[in-house]
Motif scaffolding. Structure first.
Motif: not given
Length: 267
Positions: A153-155
């Motif tokens: 989810l984290t870029p």
């Protein structure tokens, strides 16, 4: 009534101290309950080491069950550690073949170097260090080797800007791997000469596997940095855990290390 954890921690510290000094390890005192000691070894992941260090012949009958559970922890850790060592060496080799310098450190690699067995100090994951400039290419190699990012989810730009590692899991075997390009977040005060770490690296071979490890002094420095990061000063785990044993064992094996030079290199 069982003695509180500090008594068990005190005995574990004494065991480690006498063992590291090459002296006979004393039997447990009467005020240390085996269950309290056992739970402490589980919490600090020192159960396999305690199994090797404590002579079952010197343990009282009340410690028989604890001794058997330490033995079980040791055998399970050996199997797990060998699997981690194999996966880590395999990924390290894949990175090297693509021209990416890589250091295998901590976890099963440190256990093999310090204690002669990868399972003596059980680890949750394997740790590999690559140059910062190679972090994106290293991630691609890891993905080709079967690893995925644990956090999808984290870029990725956020990791590159604010973090120091890719946290990976093998999609089939479940092996966890921290693929580092640093050992601390960029906003932390510690500064490492990573180019020097790679220049001083050494080759290691065991169990039919090969990898590149930090030089002994650099391995000690990395262990101290991790100890300070994981266990705040004054905490019970800071003085009774396995990481202090690793640091002490490194210095016992290599008393010639120039500690002042190491500190200067890791400011």
């Amino acid at each position: 009534m069982e003695a509180p954890a500090p008594y068990a921690a005190g005995y574990q510290l004494r065991v480690l101290k006498e063992w590291l000094a090459g002296r006979p390890v004393p039997p447990p005192p009467a005020d240390v309950a085996p269950e309290a000691f056992l739970q402490l070894t589980y919490a600090n992941r020192t159960a396999p080491l305690m199994y090797l260090v404590l002579d079952p012949a010197l343990l009282p009958e009340t410690w028989r069950e604890a001794s058997l559970r330490l033995q079980q922890a040791y055998h399970q850790s050996v199997v797990h550690g060998l699997a981690q060592l194999s996966d880590g060496a395999r990924l390290s080799g894949a990175l090297t073949r693509r021209g990416i310098p890589v250091l295998a450190f901590r976890g099963p690699f440190a256990a093999q170097d310090l204690y002669g067995e990868p399972g003596v100090r059980p680890a949750a994951d394997i740790d590999l260090l690559v140059p910062r400039a190679c972090r994106n290419a290293a991630l691609r190699v890891a993905e080709e080797a079967g690893y995925d990012l644990c956090d999808t989810l984290t870029p990725r730009w956020f990791y590159r800007r604010n973090h120091f590692q890719w946290t990976l899991r093998h999609r089939e075997r479940g092996t966890l791997c921290d693929l580092h390009w640093a050992v601390q977040q960029p906003y932390k005060p510690i500064r490492m000469d990573y180019e020097a770490l790679f220049r001083r690296a050494e080759r290691s071979d065991s169990h039919g596997l090969s990898w590149t490890r930090p030089a002994p002094g650099d391995a000690l420095l990395l262990a101290c940095i991790h100890l300070g990061k994981e266990y705040p000063a004054g905490s019970l785990r800071a003085v009774s855990g396995g990481w202090p044993a690793d640091v002490a064992e490194t210095h016992v094996l290599l008393p010639w290390l120039d500690v002042a030079r190491l500190v200067a290199g890791g400011r």
